[in-house]
Design a protein around this motif. Sequence first.
Motif, mmCIF file in Angstrom:
data_model
loop_
_atom_site.group_PDB
_atom_site.id
_atom_site.type_symbol
_atom_site.label_atom_id
_atom_site.label_comp_id
_atom_site.label_asym_id
_atom_site.label_seq_id
_atom_site.Cartn_x
_atom_site.Cartn_y
_atom_site.Cartn_z
ATOM 1 N N HIS A 148 9.721 14.407 22.785
ATOM 2 C CA HIS A 148 10.565 13.736 23.783
ATOM 3 C C HIS A 148 10.230 12.256 23.875
ATOM 4 C CE1 HIS A 148 12.479 12.644 27.527
ATOM 5 N NE2 HIS A 148 11.308 12.458 28.110
ATOM 6 N N LYS A 170 14.996 19.689 24.057
ATOM 7 C CA LYS A 170 14.861 20.237 25.411
ATOM 8 C C LYS A 170 15.148 19.150 26.452
ATOM 9 C CE LYS A 170 13.351 23.854 23.270
ATOM 10 N NZ LYS A 170 14.278 24.984 22.984
ATOM 11 N N ALA A 171 15.726 19.575 27.557
ATOM 12 C CA ALA A 171 15.931 18.687 28.693
ATOM 13 C C ALA A 171 14.707 18.759 29.599
ATOM 14 C CB ALA A 171 17.177 19.083 29.459
ATOM 15 N N THR A 221 15.212 23.969 28.707
ATOM 16 C CA THR A 221 14.765 23.065 29.758
ATOM 17 C C THR A 221 13.287 23.252 30.056
ATOM 18 O OG1 THR A 221 16.939 23.353 30.767
ATOM 19 C CG2 THR A 221 15.301 22.214 32.081
ATOM 20 N N HIS A 243 14.279 13.329 31.788
ATOM 21 C CA HIS A 243 15.711 12.993 31.725
ATOM 22 C C HIS A 243 16.322 12.940 33.116
ATOM 23 C CE1 HIS A 243 15.161 14.991 27.669
ATOM 24 N NE2 HIS A 243 15.712 13.841 27.317
ATOM 25 N N ALA A 268 21.425 20.516 33.467
ATOM 26 C CA ALA A 268 20.541 19.995 32.424
ATOM 27 C C ALA A 268 20.493 20.924 31.221
ATOM 28 C CB ALA A 268 19.137 19.799 32.986
ATOM 29 N N SER A 269 20.396 22.229 31.492
ATOM 30 C CA SER A 269 20.296 23.184 30.390
ATOM 31 C C SER A 269 21.566 23.202 29.545
ATOM 32 C CB SER A 269 20.004 24.585 30.934
ATOM 33 O OG SER A 269 21.108 25.092 31.668
ATOM 34 N N ASN A 321 23.482 20.654 29.093
ATOM 35 C CA ASN A 321 23.713 19.337 28.495
ATOM 36 C C ASN A 321 22.443 18.766 27.872
ATOM 37 O OD1 ASN A 321 26.614 18.348 29.490
ATOM 38 N ND2 ASN A 321 25.642 19.459 31.184
ATOM 39 N N ALA A 322 21.576 19.652 27.401
ATOM 40 C CA ALA A 322 20.299 19.189 26.854
ATOM 41 C C ALA A 322 20.498 18.234 25.687
ATOM 42 C CB ALA A 322 19.444 20.380 26.436
ATOM 43 N N LEU A 354 21.756 14.847 26.988
ATOM 44 C CA LEU A 354 20.697 14.118 27.680
ATOM 45 C C LEU A 354 19.729 13.475 26.692
ATOM 46 C CD1 LEU A 354 19.967 16.616 30.593
ATOM 47 C CD2 LEU A 354 20.755 14.256 30.863
ATOM 48 N N ASN A 355 19.360 14.201 25.651
ATOM 49 C CA ASN A 355 18.443 13.647 24.653
ATOM 50 C C ASN A 355 19.089 12.511 23.875
ATOM 51 O OD1 ASN A 355 15.704 15.080 24.383
ATOM 52 N ND2 ASN A 355 17.115 16.805 24.642
#
Length: 817
Positions: free
Chosen positions: A92, A104-105, A142, A220, A341-342, A344-345, A348-349
């Motif tokens: 990350h 992973k978020a 996540t 994130h 978040a899960s 849109n992981a 987000l990354n």
Amino acid sequence: MKQILLTFSFFWVILVFSQELKSPSEFLGYELGTEFTPHYRVEDYYQHVASTRPEQVQLQTYGHTYEGRPLLLAYLSTAANMKNLEQIREEHLKSLEGNSDAEKAIVWLSYNVHGNESVSTEASMQTIYELLTSKSSYLDKTIVIMDPAINPDGRDRYVNWYKQYRNRPNQVDPNSVEHHEGWWSGRSNHYMFDLNRDWAWLTQVESQQRLKKYNQWLPHIHVDFHEQGVNEPYYFAPAAEPYHEVITDFQRDFQETIGKNHARYFDANGWFYFTKEVFDLLYPSYGDTYPTYNGAIGMTYEQGGSGRAGLGIITREGDTLTLQDRIAHHLTTGLSTVEVASKNAGLLNESFVKYYKDRSYKYNSYVLSGNRDQLDALADLLDQHQIKYGAGTGTNISGYNYRQQKNGSSKADASSMVISTDQTKGNLVKVLFEPNAKLSDSLTYDITAWSLPYAYGLETVASERLVSSAAYKKQDTSGNSLDKATYAYVSDWNSMKDARFLASLLQQGIKVRYSQKPFRMEGKSYERGSLIITRADNANQPDFIKRLGDTARQFSKELVAVSTGFVDAGKDFGSSSVELILPPKVAVLGGEPTSTLRFGEIWHFFEQQLEYPLTVLHADYWNRVNLDEYDVLVLPDGRGYKSILDDKLRERLSSWVSQGGNLIVMGNAISALSDTPEFSVKARKMEGDSTGNSVKPYGEGEREYIKNAITGAIFKTKVDPTHPLAYGYGDTYYTLKLGNDRFEYLDGGTVVYMKDETKPIAGFAGSQAQKNRENTLIFGVQEKGRGNVIYLADNPLFRGFWENGKLFFANALFMVN
């Protein structure tokens, strides 16, 4: 053998059953929301979760509060993710360099930064339980990091208070005492600081320890769970304007994505909520803005209730708002956040990488010069934020000059500090160092100016070009050796480091003098306030030289040895202008009507910054205290002083000052003494608004109000550096002005003041408020008999971060005689 196997199986079943994850209600022994849970029981529950699900949960103690309570972080995800937790973190963080394959978020949920906004810690326990049970699918993509209580000292203060005053059963009547906390509420930490306004300034141990862990993850998403007034519906993102300009379109849009998901659940339950109002994203030291300026989707969630609500309260609509209702709402938004978040992981990354790659700035380097102690103090703060800096290399630079407020040229030499935006924390550098934050809306929730060059009193040029730099080295006097035969040692006086050095010497019984006039001797010039430690004054202390040397090394103070008390220019060391500093015995007033925040700043200043003893006198009994036992009395800012300062007590204070006491009066406390026979300070009348007779639309009332408001703006003021209150300063001081109180110049002793430059150099001040700044007092001293009244109309200790103001307070203690 069969009996043995049956017995083993029986005990195995018991062991497995005993290790099953319990809900908070099952573990605590009462239905969650029917009692407030003390911090040690919250810790017990998280220990239970970690011990029963070790493959999914790691619990970490990341520090302790001032009162010794542990600060906890819980890391949770699937067993597979947790097995690779360190690899996930490292991958990350590669996003900061633009080459990450992270999948992973990372979601960080922070609870109970305000101790009496107590629902959030309760909700955190149910949230971790649901994430490990009914919502476990959210954890596939996540990593969730949970801080169940940022402020356990304040939380336990509230919980214990409520348990003491509540009715049984609890009383929902809002008039009942259980809905009315006292002066010291549970909102703040031990030193009465608002931890939600300390993320950038890091004055408190809770903030300092938390940021170390936050910087190891840079999530994130970061959510700060709060409560607001009892009658307010729930608030969640998107935030209100103004947004700081470094906030990206993606950060704005993703707030909307999350908000719409929350709304879906709230709509299904018929719950009221609002968005895009009140809570903006500007001031950098919040739990939503600071993460935002580090690339996160930073958000505040506000539930109606707070310390007023207790276990249940009747709202103005006649409904009963219970703690269980409040838990349900925070639980819902917490789970909804992890759900989004899960889902849109990947996005987000991808966007996190872009945040750290796609950046451009008007100013690419900030070159700061001036007082070396102040530069080193700033370096300490930058180290905690992992902001890189260096020393100048002799380069000629041009750019915006902060003091001149126009473009100019300068040189970045080895004594200057260079901070560039060409680094991971580039956006944070811009936010903290830019001359003036751009305001998209003047209606804000907090102060509108905080630029660190002004806060630290440093000469600064902002350059549009990157300025080269070398390694910056902080001052080190570890090799400073002292000779017991030396006549005297001289040290400068221009920073808080000097004040701490003096405070330490005085408490050790080492006698110190200071010069009221500039002087020159043995080829070196010294300014007013310079400290002089003579062998003769300390002749009766056999270990004087050792203790002086040890103290100088402790505070990295350079001591100049002089062989005589005969100066080349100025006053000799035996002159009445070279006066002995007597260690003052100091008291401060606490309780109503003082502001807890302003009282806390003074308390923290003495104990954690100056390290000098302080006696707290409570307003309930201070009129029975013999003030003759104290040399200095501080009246903190606060509302309602006139209710305790009646004619008799005011006369008593006046007599105490005349007999040699020093009274330090701050902020609104001055109003209780202004225009009275005993004190010379006078309130300045406000000029009328020329539009006062015009008809104004009702809908524009708020806009009309702010014409007379100052929302935390920076003003340039004039200084009389010959006065003891201003020793160590030049002829200019940048003050952070927060209110609209105005006082006339003193007949004598006006030290810091505004003349005719009334426009703020940074931040917002209403047009009418600016007109009323002319010829007003900032800091001043009224000589009265053998004592003094020191008026501090503005706050030099504000939130512990206005570094350049602190020496004024130290001067009021040690230099004003």
